[in-house]
Design a protein around this motif. Sequence first.
Motif, PDB file in Angstrom:
ATOM      1  N   ILE A  40       0.787  -1.234   0.000  1.00  0.00           N
ATOM      2  CA  ILE A  40       0.000   0.000   0.000  1.00  0.00           C
ATOM      3  C   ILE A  40       0.819   1.284   0.000  1.00  0.00           C
ATOM      4  N   THR A  41       2.136   1.169   0.021  1.00  0.00           N
ATOM      5  CA  THR A  41       2.960   2.375  -0.063  1.00  0.00           C
ATOM      6  C   THR A  41       3.980   2.218  -1.174  1.00  0.00           C
ATOM      7  N   ASP A  42       4.599   3.309  -1.505  1.00  0.00           N
ATOM      8  CA  ASP A  42       5.681   3.284  -2.493  1.00  0.00           C
ATOM      9  C   ASP A  42       7.047   3.340  -1.810  1.00  0.00           C
ATOM     10  N   ASN A  43       7.086   3.066  -0.518  1.00  0.00           N
ATOM     11  CA  ASN A  43       8.349   3.082   0.216  1.00  0.00           C
ATOM     12  C   ASN A  43       9.283   2.006  -0.313  1.00  0.00           C
ATOM     13  N   GLU A  44      10.573   2.257  -0.145  1.00  0.00           N
ATOM     14  CA  GLU A  44      11.551   1.218  -0.448  1.00  0.00           C
ATOM     15  C   GLU A  44      11.433   0.119   0.602  1.00  0.00           C
ATOM     16  N   LYS A  45      11.779  -1.104   0.204  1.00  0.00           N
ATOM     17  CA  LYS A  45      11.704  -2.239   1.129  1.00  0.00           C
ATOM     18  C   LYS A  45      12.494  -1.984   2.408  1.00  0.00           C
ATOM     19  N   LYS A  46      13.676  -1.400   2.270  1.00  0.00           N
ATOM     20  CA  LYS A  46      14.501  -1.133   3.452  1.00  0.00           C
ATOM     21  C   LYS A  46      13.761  -0.220   4.428  1.00  0.00           C
ATOM     22  N   ASP A  47      13.048   0.768   3.894  1.00  0.00           N
ATOM     23  CA  ASP A  47      12.283   1.659   4.753  1.00  0.00           C
ATOM     24  C   ASP A  47      11.127   0.920   5.410  1.00  0.00           C
ATOM     25  N   ASN A  48      10.553  -0.037   4.699  1.00  0.00           N
ATOM     26  CA  ASN A  48       9.451  -0.814   5.275  1.00  0.00           C
ATOM     27  C   ASN A  48       9.907  -1.620   6.485  1.00  0.00           C
ATOM     28  N   PHE A  49      11.143  -2.106   6.470  1.00  0.00           N
ATOM     29  CA  PHE A  49      11.661  -2.829   7.635  1.00  0.00           C
ATOM     30  C   PHE A  49      11.738  -1.894   8.843  1.00  0.00           C
ATOM     31  N   ALA A  50      12.206  -0.676   8.624  1.00  0.00           N
ATOM     32  CA  ALA A  50      12.305   0.292   9.720  1.00  0.00           C
ATOM     33  C   ALA A  50      10.923   0.667  10.240  1.00  0.00           C
ATOM     34  N   GLN A  51       9.986   0.902   9.332  1.00  0.00           N
ATOM     35  CA  GLN A  51       8.628   1.248   9.751  1.00  0.00           C
ATOM     36  C   GLN A  51       7.990   0.095  10.524  1.00  0.00           C
ATOM     37  N   THR A  52       8.288  -1.112  10.082  1.00  0.00           N
ATOM     38  CA  THR A  52       7.747  -2.288  10.746  1.00  0.00           C
ATOM     39  C   THR A  52       8.235  -2.373  12.188  1.00  0.00           C
ATOM     40  N   LEU A  53       9.512  -2.101  12.401  1.00  0.00           N
ATOM     41  CA  LEU A  53      10.035  -2.117  13.768  1.00  0.00           C
ATOM     42  C   LEU A  53       9.303  -1.112  14.645  1.00  0.00           C
ATOM     43  N   CYS A  54       9.073   0.060  14.103  1.00  0.00           N
ATOM     44  CA  CYS A  54       8.360   1.090  14.868  1.00  0.00           C
ATOM     45  C   CYS A  54       6.946   0.649  15.207  1.00  0.00           C
ATOM     46  N   ALA A  55       6.314  -0.085  14.321  1.00  0.00           N
ATOM     47  CA  ALA A  55       4.948  -0.549  14.565  1.00  0.00           C
ATOM     48  C   ALA A  55       4.904  -1.716  15.543  1.00  0.00           C
ATOM     49  N   THR A  56       5.895  -2.599  15.478  1.00  0.00           N
ATOM     50  CA  THR A  56       5.845  -3.801  16.311  1.00  0.00           C
ATOM     51  C   THR A  56       6.318  -3.569  17.741  1.00  0.00           C
ATOM     52  N   ILE A  57       7.021  -2.503  17.995  1.00  0.00           N
ATOM     53  CA  ILE A  57       7.474  -2.246  19.367  1.00  0.00           C
ATOM     54  C   ILE A  57       6.283  -2.097  20.322  1.00  0.00           C
ATOM     55  N   PRO A  58       5.319  -1.222  20.037  1.00  0.00           N
ATOM     56  CA  PRO A  58       4.197  -1.133  20.982  1.00  0.00           C
ATOM     57  C   PRO A  58       3.368  -2.411  21.040  1.00  0.00           C
ATOM     58  N   ILE A  59       3.215  -3.095  19.912  1.00  0.00           N
ATOM     59  CA  ILE A  59       2.480  -4.362  19.916  1.00  0.00           C
ATOM     60  C   ILE A  59       3.189  -5.369  20.812  1.00  0.00           C
ATOM     61  N   SER A  60       4.496  -5.451  20.679  1.00  0.00           N
ATOM     62  CA  SER A  60       5.274  -6.391  21.481  1.00  0.00           C
ATOM     63  C   SER A  60       5.219  -6.038  22.964  1.00  0.00           C
ATOM     64  N   LEU A  61       5.254  -4.758  23.275  1.00  0.00           N
ATOM     65  CA  LEU A  61       5.176  -4.349  24.682  1.00  0.00           C
ATOM     66  C   LEU A  61       3.836  -4.721  25.303  1.00  0.00           C
ATOM     67  N   ILE A  62       2.768  -4.531  24.546  1.00  0.00           N
ATOM     68  CA  ILE A  62       1.442  -4.898  25.051  1.00  0.00           C
ATOM     69  C   ILE A  62       1.348  -6.406  25.250  1.00  0.00           C
ATOM     70  N   ALA A  63       1.829  -7.165  24.252  1.00  0.00           N
ATOM     71  CA  ALA A  63       1.821  -8.624  24.368  1.00  0.00           C
ATOM     72  C   ALA A  63       2.702  -9.065  25.534  1.00  0.00           C
ATOM     73  N   LEU A  64       3.865  -8.429  25.697  1.00  0.00           N
ATOM     74  CA  LEU A  64       4.753  -8.754  26.812  1.00  0.00           C
ATOM     75  C   LEU A  64       4.060  -8.534  28.148  1.00  0.00           C
ATOM     76  N   PHE A  65       3.354  -7.437  28.276  1.00  0.00           N
ATOM     77  CA  PHE A  65       2.621  -7.155  29.515  1.00  0.00           C
ATOM     78  C   PHE A  65       1.650  -8.287  29.821  1.00  0.00           C
ATOM     79  N   ASN A  66       0.916  -8.736  28.821  1.00  0.00           N
ATOM     80  CA  ASN A  66      -0.050  -9.814  29.040  1.00  0.00           C
ATOM     81  C   ASN A  66       0.629 -11.132  29.384  1.00  0.00           C
TER      82      ASN A  66
END
Length: 127
Positions: free
Chosen positions: A45-71
């Motif tokens: 859904i974006t025109d970002n380069e793949k390398k940028d998608n990896f960085a964006q993914t990390l930013c998105a998964t950090i809060p998800i991982s923290l919430i899952a870790l809490f549970n």
Amino acid sequence: MVKFFSSHKLGFLAVFSALSFLAGGINGFLGTGGGIIFVYALSLITDNEKKDNFAQTLCATIPISLIALFNYARAGAVDYELIKQIWLPCAIGGILGAFLVERLQLSWLKGIFAILVIYSGTCMIFG
């Protein structure tokens, strides 16, 4: 079809929200894996380069991982002694990985990513 929806602002929000929900659910359920969904979602859904998608993914998964870790921690499923032993090597590996992603060709990143996905899937099925 995804490109069509993502070309409209409301469609973009709907598609990305659905994929984000799926990624968060997989990450919380399995403890990992949501990032794979995010990488593909961003590629669709974006025109970002793949390398940028990896960085964006990390930013998105950090809060998800923290919430899952809490549970998981609340349920008593976290071995804090093990975490004390592995956090530093993991952090160093993360720094090294972020350094390498900027220096490797995209074809190498795609290949490494594909191998890890196949290996992980095989381990989940047969492990």
